[in-house]
Design an enzyme around this catalytic site. Structure first.
Site, PDB file in Angstrom:
ATOM      1  CG  HIS A  13     -13.066 -29.057 -24.617  1.00 43.09           C
ATOM      2  ND1 HIS A  13     -13.527 -29.447 -23.386  1.00 43.09           N
ATOM      3  CD2 HIS A  13     -12.854 -30.184 -25.336  1.00 43.09           C
ATOM      4  CE1 HIS A  13     -13.607 -30.778 -23.357  1.00 43.09           C
ATOM      5  NE2 HIS A  13     -13.201 -31.248 -24.520  1.00 43.09           N
ATOM      6  N   GLY A  43     -14.773 -17.809   7.526  1.00 43.41           N
ATOM      7  CA  GLY A  43     -15.186 -16.696   6.657  1.00 43.41           C
ATOM      8  C   GLY A  43     -15.356 -17.130   5.206  1.00 43.41           C
ATOM      9  CB  THR A  75       3.712  -8.579   4.380  1.00 46.39           C
ATOM     10  OG1 THR A  75       3.770  -7.830   5.582  1.00 46.39           O
ATOM     11  CG2 THR A  75       3.358 -10.017   4.680  1.00 46.39           C
ATOM     12  N   GLY A  90       0.816  -1.214   0.000  1.00 49.73           N
ATOM     13  CA  GLY A  90       0.000   0.000   0.000  1.00 49.73           C
ATOM     14  C   GLY A  90       0.845   1.257   0.000  1.00 49.73           C
ATOM     15  NE  ARG A  93      -9.270 -20.550  18.084  1.00 53.93           N
ATOM     16  CZ  ARG A  93      -9.087 -19.279  18.418  1.00 53.93           C
ATOM     17  NH1 ARG A  93      -8.532 -18.975  19.581  1.00 53.93           N
ATOM     18  NH2 ARG A  93      -9.425 -18.311  17.587  1.00 53.93           N
ATOM     19  CB  ILE A 106       6.957 -12.781  -3.641  1.00 59.31           C
ATOM     20  CG1 ILE A 106       6.182 -11.587  -4.206  1.00 59.31           C
ATOM     21  CG2 ILE A 106       8.122 -13.196  -4.535  1.00 59.31           C
ATOM     22  CD1 ILE A 106       5.551 -11.788  -5.567  1.00 59.31           C
ATOM     23  CE1 TYR A 151       8.181   0.443  13.823  1.00 64.09           C
ATOM     24  CE2 TYR A 151       7.893   2.268  15.358  1.00 64.09           C
ATOM     25  CZ  TYR A 151       7.442   1.083  14.799  1.00 64.09           C
ATOM     26  OH  TYR A 151       6.246   0.567  15.199  1.00 64.09           O
TER      27      TYR A 151
HETATM   28  P1  FAD Z   1       2.915  -4.539   4.422  1.00 60.69           P
HETATM   29  O1  FAD Z   1       3.182  -5.091   3.082  1.00 60.69           O
HETATM   30  O2  FAD Z   1       2.975  -5.473   5.552  1.00 60.69           O
HETATM   31  O3  FAD Z   1       3.967  -3.362   4.635  1.00 60.69           O
HETATM   32  C1  FAD Z   1       4.073  -2.644   5.831  1.00 60.69           C
HETATM   33  C2  FAD Z   1       5.518  -2.157   5.998  1.00 60.69           C
HETATM   34  O4  FAD Z   1       5.560  -1.113   6.979  1.00 60.69           O
HETATM   35  C3  FAD Z   1       6.438  -3.260   6.505  1.00 60.69           C
HETATM   36  O5  FAD Z   1       7.639  -3.260   5.773  1.00 60.69           O
HETATM   37  C4  FAD Z   1       6.693  -2.864   7.964  1.00 60.69           C
HETATM   38  O6  FAD Z   1       7.902  -3.344   8.446  1.00 60.69           O
HETATM   39  C5  FAD Z   1       6.675  -1.344   7.836  1.00 60.69           C
HETATM   40  N1  FAD Z   1       6.427  -0.625   9.086  1.00 60.69           N
HETATM   41  C6  FAD Z   1       5.552  -0.957  10.077  1.00 60.69           C
HETATM   42  N2  FAD Z   1       5.554   0.001  11.030  1.00 60.69           N
HETATM   43  C7  FAD Z   1       6.442   0.946  10.638  1.00 60.69           C
HETATM   44  C8  FAD Z   1       6.867   2.203  11.182  1.00 60.69           C
HETATM   45  N3  FAD Z   1       6.341   2.668  12.302  1.00 60.69           N
HETATM   46  N4  FAD Z   1       7.817   2.903  10.516  1.00 60.69           N
HETATM   47  C9  FAD Z   1       8.333   2.451   9.362  1.00 60.69           C
HETATM   48  N5  FAD Z   1       7.959   1.301   8.781  1.00 60.69           N
HETATM   49  C10 FAD Z   1       7.014   0.562   9.407  1.00 60.69           C
HETATM   50  N6  FAD Z   1      -1.963 -11.375  -0.292  1.00 60.69           N
HETATM   51  C11 FAD Z   1      -2.310 -11.661  -1.558  1.00 60.69           C
HETATM   52  O7  FAD Z   1      -2.964 -10.848  -2.211  1.00 60.69           O
HETATM   53  N7  FAD Z   1      -1.954 -12.854  -2.136  1.00 60.69           N
HETATM   54  C12 FAD Z   1      -1.219 -13.767  -1.495  1.00 60.69           C
HETATM   55  O8  FAD Z   1      -0.918 -14.826  -2.047  1.00 60.69           O
HETATM   56  C13 FAD Z   1      -0.817 -13.490  -0.163  1.00 60.69           C
HETATM   57  N8  FAD Z   1      -0.068 -14.369   0.513  1.00 60.69           N
HETATM   58  C14 FAD Z   1       0.349 -14.074   1.780  1.00 60.69           C
HETATM   59  C15 FAD Z   1       1.121 -15.006   2.442  1.00 60.69           C
HETATM   60  C16 FAD Z   1       1.533 -14.756   3.734  1.00 60.69           C
HETATM   61  C17 FAD Z   1       2.380 -15.780   4.451  1.00 60.69           C
HETATM   62  C18 FAD Z   1       1.162 -13.533   4.360  1.00 60.69           C
HETATM   63  C19 FAD Z   1       1.619 -13.247   5.759  1.00 60.69           C
HETATM   64  C20 FAD Z   1       0.396 -12.589   3.699  1.00 60.69           C
HETATM   65  C21 FAD Z   1      -0.024 -12.856   2.398  1.00 60.69           C
HETATM   66  N9  FAD Z   1      -0.818 -11.957   1.687  1.00 60.69           N
HETATM   67  C22 FAD Z   1      -1.215 -12.253   0.415  1.00 60.69           C
HETATM   68  C23 FAD Z   1      -1.245 -10.680   2.287  1.00 60.69           C
HETATM   69  C24 FAD Z   1      -0.367  -9.494   1.784  1.00 60.69           C
HETATM   70  O9  FAD Z   1       0.991  -9.800   1.982  1.00 60.69           O
HETATM   71  C25 FAD Z   1      -0.742  -8.231   2.543  1.00 60.69           C
HETATM   72  O10 FAD Z   1      -2.124  -8.012   2.388  1.00 60.69           O
HETATM   73  C26 FAD Z   1      -0.004  -6.999   2.026  1.00 60.69           C
HETATM   74  O11 FAD Z   1       1.388  -7.169   2.092  1.00 60.69           O
HETATM   75  C27 FAD Z   1      -0.398  -5.792   2.882  1.00 60.69           C
HETATM   76  O12 FAD Z   1       0.286  -4.646   2.458  1.00 60.69           O
HETATM   77  P2  FAD Z   1       0.438  -3.399   3.429  1.00 60.69           P
HETATM   78  O13 FAD Z   1       0.977  -2.299   2.589  1.00 60.69           O
HETATM   79  O14 FAD Z   1      -0.798  -3.155   4.177  1.00 60.69           O
HETATM   80  O15 FAD Z   1       1.509  -3.831   4.522  1.00 60.69           O
HETATM   81  P1  NDP Z   2      -6.492 -15.535  10.011  1.00 61.51           P
HETATM   82  O1  NDP Z   2      -6.780 -14.503  11.008  1.00 61.51           O
HETATM   83  O2  NDP Z   2      -7.225 -15.559   8.735  1.00 61.51           O
HETATM   84  O3  NDP Z   2      -6.639 -16.992  10.682  1.00 61.51           O
HETATM   85  C1  NDP Z   2      -6.127 -17.299  11.913  1.00 61.51           C
HETATM   86  C2  NDP Z   2      -6.227 -18.788  12.161  1.00 61.51           C
HETATM   87  O4  NDP Z   2      -5.596 -19.115  13.393  1.00 61.51           O
HETATM   88  C3  NDP Z   2      -7.657 -19.297  12.284  1.00 61.51           C
HETATM   89  O5  NDP Z   2      -7.736 -20.588  11.755  1.00 61.51           O
HETATM   90  C4  NDP Z   2      -7.884 -19.291  13.794  1.00 61.51           C
HETATM   91  O6  NDP Z   2      -8.843 -20.244  14.224  1.00 61.51           O
HETATM   92  C5  NDP Z   2      -6.529 -19.724  14.285  1.00 61.51           C
HETATM   93  N1  NDP Z   2      -6.239 -19.265  15.652  1.00 61.51           N
HETATM   94  C6  NDP Z   2      -6.325 -18.001  16.112  1.00 61.51           C
HETATM   95  N2  NDP Z   2      -5.944 -17.954  17.401  1.00 61.51           N
HETATM   96  C7  NDP Z   2      -5.621 -19.215  17.757  1.00 61.51           C
HETATM   97  C8  NDP Z   2      -5.169 -19.807  18.951  1.00 61.51           C
HETATM   98  N3  NDP Z   2      -4.967 -19.069  20.045  1.00 61.51           N
HETATM   99  N4  NDP Z   2      -4.933 -21.128  18.977  1.00 61.51           N
HETATM  100  C9  NDP Z   2      -5.120 -21.885  17.862  1.00 61.51           C
HETATM  101  N5  NDP Z   2      -5.552 -21.371  16.689  1.00 61.51           N
HETATM  102  C10 NDP Z   2      -5.799 -20.054  16.638  1.00 61.51           C
HETATM  103  O7  NDP Z   2      -4.929 -15.380   9.754  1.00 61.51           O
HETATM  104  P2  NDP Z   2      -3.915 -15.778   8.645  1.00 61.51           P
HETATM  105  O8  NDP Z   2      -2.625 -15.422   9.283  1.00 61.51           O
HETATM  106  O9  NDP Z   2      -4.075 -17.148   8.119  1.00 61.51           O
HETATM  107  O10 NDP Z   2      -4.192 -14.766   7.449  1.00 61.51           O
HETATM  108  C11 NDP Z   2      -4.127 -13.364   7.646  1.00 61.51           C
HETATM  109  C12 NDP Z   2      -4.516 -12.641   6.382  1.00 61.51           C
HETATM  110  O11 NDP Z   2      -3.434 -12.676   5.459  1.00 61.51           O
HETATM  111  C13 NDP Z   2      -5.689 -13.280   5.661  1.00 61.51           C
HETATM  112  O12 NDP Z   2      -6.907 -12.742   6.087  1.00 61.51           O
HETATM  113  C14 NDP Z   2      -5.421 -12.943   4.215  1.00 61.51           C
HETATM  114  O13 NDP Z   2      -6.111 -11.788   3.853  1.00 61.51           O
HETATM  115  C15 NDP Z   2      -3.929 -12.711   4.135  1.00 61.51           C
HETATM  116  N6  NDP Z   2      -3.336 -13.828   3.377  1.00 61.51           N
HETATM  117  C16 NDP Z   2      -3.687 -14.002   2.067  1.00 61.51           C
HETATM  118  C17 NDP Z   2      -3.219 -15.076   1.356  1.00 61.51           C
HETATM  119  C18 NDP Z   2      -3.644 -15.263  -0.058  1.00 61.51           C
HETATM  120  O14 NDP Z   2      -4.160 -14.346  -0.652  1.00 61.51           O
HETATM  121  N7  NDP Z   2      -3.459 -16.432  -0.635  1.00 61.51           N
HETATM  122  C19 NDP Z   2      -2.327 -16.048   1.958  1.00 61.51           C
HETATM  123  C20 NDP Z   2      -2.014 -15.779   3.340  1.00 61.51           C
HETATM  124  C21 NDP Z   2      -2.517 -14.706   4.010  1.00 61.51           C
HETATM  125  P3  NDP Z   2     -10.393 -19.887  14.480  1.00 61.51           P
HETATM  126  O15 NDP Z   2     -11.080 -20.030  13.154  1.00 61.51           O
HETATM  127  O16 NDP Z   2     -10.798 -20.896  15.479  1.00 61.51           O
HETATM  128  O17 NDP Z   2     -10.448 -18.482  15.005  1.00 61.51           O
END
Ligand code: FAD
Ligand code: NDP
Length: 612
Positions: free
Chosen positions: A587, A336, A166, A131, A330, A173, A241
């Site tokens: 197809h 959702g 992230t 963003g 859990r 990625i 930061y």
């Molecule tokens: P971020 O990309 O998290 O950037 C925030 C930045 O701000 C970070 O670098 C952080 O360190 C920095 N920052 C924080 N506080 C401060 C501060 N006070 N001063 C300076 N810098 C600071 N989304 C998809 O669409 N497709 C996917 O396949 C997908 N896979 C994912 C897989 C995983 C494992 C995870 C965790 C997320 C995934 N997501 C995916 C979600 C996606 O990565 C996030 O929605 C997206 O990166 C959010 O962008 P953002 O700009 O809000 O924040």
């Molecule tokens: P979510 O918040 O979507 O899910 C958290 C999971 O952890 C749930 O299954 C929840 O279970 C479980 N949980 C929470 N607290 C506990 C606990 N104390 N003990 C055991 N289990 C627990 O988080 P994610 O980190 O998976 O994803 C975050 C966001 O990142 C997503 O919403 C998505 O938008 C983005 N993302 C997108 C991807 C993509 O586009 N392919 C890939 C990865 C992330 P319960 O249902 O019981 O609450």
């Protein structure tokens, strides 16, 4: 909501309501169209005041006055800036023709007038992820002076990374590349069925270190590229930061703990989220997705805690890379999401991939059994509990080399000192509430991406919101980010792509009598020769009263991400089932299933796809 006093005449009461918000919906409890209207504005993230006439003592009287004032005899009566737009159908039509968001944006404009002043910068962006980078680049291209702060606090294990946030470093990625590594492993096995002689494919082994090194090289090239783009475009990048010290002023601290201050007219917060940890003994032995993608050694036998996007995706590729993987769930999978689809994804992981599931368990204690050595993970004993219906607790304990916590994420807002500038945020969850213009409670401070309450936490959403916001702030444009029908894909071994509503949400919104689900099982052609007989599945959730408009599209199958992206355009254009039916398929693909669906769930007929 304005007070309703007996001393006021009905017209004044109505006008008070009408002036209480840009969008006001007058509705009644039992009216499905009122529910639809509310859903629509909620999905669009447009603030509205819903006046439930059924709940008001003078509700019927007020309804009569409403009819006299605006000449419409039905509910909902939807008013934008004091003008009646009509009922649900009218507003729906406005949105489908692309007029609703511009109308709302035009009415409110930027919504604030922030006086020009003697500031160091026009815009300070805090957070250099999806963003923040998008907003910063767009703002400089509008001729503004922009600085972007990005700083990564190391994980408890000490993992850190470069510019890009992230998605680039510890999200989309590297995750997608590891998913690809996993798919290739399956393809190697399938290849023999297609005549490839690759020796004994059963002995093909995967080298974690090599995969990580190559992926990290690529990630570093992206970090470099972001920095180069900033230099080329003229965005000042500060690897520091930032936090607020007062109105229009931040302090920023770099790696050497040097502290400076800076001012700006506008601020965009895009600080993203970081993984949650648990408050249990031994949590310090756990890792999160922030560590996984650069882990210098194979994780070995892994316990994944959590059952949503991150947990299932990571568990999926780890297993396919040849590791012993257990998922501790859990409650349900993929909260959702459409639960029929979630269950199917789980079934594939359990039955086909042979991933173990501990359902209903939470970890309670982690103990170290053996220290990690260079190039090798340690061993840890995990105790978990499951409360049965009868109240008894079932305990499990087993040893793992890696415990990956994927239990959700926390917005990075707590250390921004938002109180100093009056930005309201949820003290418990950390999310910032914004209006449809991404404006916080402080008029010169905006927020985009994962930290904003109620928005899909996805990279393309953060990028689009950041770009449009910069254009509204600095290029006089009005376009708002449309949060309806945002597509997404869960990159599990069997990918799951979806757009719009789950079947459950569609029924909740429109009522079961108004929802018709068309569905089909299918086995991809590519699976036939190697004899994979798992039934993939797709469904279209339609609303009968909206000419069978497709409000939910779901597919579990190979390449679901690619397939889903294509159909997004149709969904954005409010395609009906007839539109899908009149589209000719390609197809033989999996995507063509959406052009041939003839069986409704209600019919109870077989959903087996017919051959060509
Ligand atoms: P971020 O990309 O998290 O950037 C925030 C930045 O701000 C970070 O670098 C952080 O360190 C920095 N920052 C924080 N506080 C401060 C501060 N006070 N001063 C300076 N810098 C600071 N989304 C998809 O669409 N497709 C996917 O396949 C997908 N896979 C994912 C897989 C995983 C494992 C995870 C965790 C997320 C995934 N997501 C995916 C979600 C996606 O990565 C996030 O929605 C997206 O990166 C959010 O962008 P953002 O700009 O809000 O924040
Ligand atoms: P979510 O918040 O979507 O899910 C958290 C999971 O952890 C749930 O299954 C929840 O279970 C479980 N949980 C929470 N607290 C506990 C606990 N104390 N003990 C055991 N289990 C627990 O988080 P994610 O980190 O998976 O994803 C975050 C966001 O990142 C997503 O919403 C998505 O938008 C983005 N993302 C997108 C991807 C993509 O586009 N392919 C890939 C990865 C992330 P319960 O249902 O019981 O609450």
């Amino acid at each position: 909501m304005p007070p309703v006093g007996d001393t006021k005449d009905n017209k004044s009461i109505i006008l008070e309501y009408v002036n209480s918000s840009k969008v006001v919906i007058f509705g009644k409890e039992s009216c499905p169209y009122c529910r639809k209207a509310k859903r629509m504005f909620t999905d669009l993230n447009i603030e509205y005041n819903y006046v439930n006439l059924t709940e008001l003592t003078k509700g019927e009287e007020l309804f009569t006055t409403l009819k006299e004032m605006y000449g419409q005899n039905t509910v909902p009566q939807i008013l934008i800036s004091g003008q009646l737009v009509g009922g649900f159908d009218s507003v729906e039509k406005l949105h489908s023709e692309g007029h609703l968001l511009p109308m709302i944006a035009g009415e409110i404009g930027l919504g604030v007038e922030v006086p020009d002043g003697d500031y160091d910068y026009d815009l300070i962006v805090i957070g250099g992820g999806s963003g923040g980078i998008s907003a910063a680049k767009e703002a400089v291209s509008c001729g503004k002076k922009v600085v972007c702060f990005d700083f990564v606090k190391p994980t408890p294990l000490g993992t850190t990374w470069g510019l890009g946030g992230t998605c680039v470093n510890v999200g989309c990625i590297p995750k997608k590349l590891m998913h690809q590594a996993a798919l290739l492993g399956h393809s190697i096995k399938d290849a023999t069925s297609f005549g490839w002689d690759i020796g004994n494919c059963q002995s093909a082994t995967h080298k974690w270190e090599k995969m990580v090194a190559n992926i990290q090289d690529y990630v570093k090239s992206l970090n470099f590229n972001f920095r180069a783009q900033f230099i080329k475009k003229g965005v000042k990048y500060e690897n520091a930061y930032a936090s607020f010290v007062g109105p229009h002023r931040v302090k920023y601290v770099n790696r050497r703990s040097e502290e400076k201050e800076m001012t700006a007219r506008y601020f965009i917060l895009a600080t993203g989220c970081r993984p949650k940890y648990m408050d249990i003994p031994g949590c310090e032995y756990c890792i999160t997705s922030d560590d996984l993608f650069s882990l210098p050694h194979s994780p070995g036998k892994t316990l994944v805690v959590g059952a949503s996007y991150v947990a299932l995706e990571c568990a999926g590729f780890l297993k396919s890379l040849g590791l012993d993987v257990t998922i501790m769930v859990r409650s349900i999978l993929l909260r959702g999401f459409d639960q029929q689809m979630a269950d199917l994804i789980g079934k594939y992981m359990e039955d086909v991939c042979d991933i173990k599931f501990l359902r209903g368990f939470i970890p309670t204690k982690i103990e170290k059994v053996k220290d990690a050595e260079p190039g090798k993970p340690g061993t840890y004993r995990v105790t978990g509990l499951n409360s049965k219906d009868n109240g008894d607790e079932i305990q499990v304990d087993d040893e793992y080399n890696t415990i990956l916590l994927a239990i959700g994420r926390v917005p990075c807002t707590a250390d921004l000192n938002l109180n100093a500038v009056g930005v309201n945020f949820d003290k418990k969850s950390g999310y910032i509430k914004c209006n449809e213009r991404e404006c916080t409670s402080t008029p010169y401070i905006f927020a985009v991406g994962d930290i904003v309450d109620g928005r899909p936490e996805l990279t393309p959403v953060a990028i689009r919101a950041g770009k449009l916001l910069a254009r509204r702030l600095f290029a006089g444009e009005m376009t708002l980010c449309d949060y309806i029908n945002v597509p997404t894909t869960v990159f599990t071994p069997l990918e799951y792509g979806c757009i719009g509503l789950s079947e459950e949400t569609a029924i909740e919104t429109y009522g079961s009598h108004d929802v018709e689900v068309f569905h089909s099982n299918f086995v991809p052609l590519e699976w036939q020769v190697p004899h994979h007989d798992f039934q993939c599945y797709a469904k279209l959730v339609c609303v009968k009263s909206l000419k069978k408009r497709v409000v939910g599209l779901h597919i579990a199958g190979p390449n679901a991400g690619e397939i889903t992206q294509g159909w997004t355009v149709a969904m954005k254009m409010f395609a009906t089932k007839d539109d899908f039916d009149s589209s000719i398929g390609i197809h033989p693909t999996c995507a063509e299933v959406f052009t041939t669906m003839a069986v409704t769930k209600d019919s109870g007929d077989s959903a087996e796809a017919e051959g060509c």
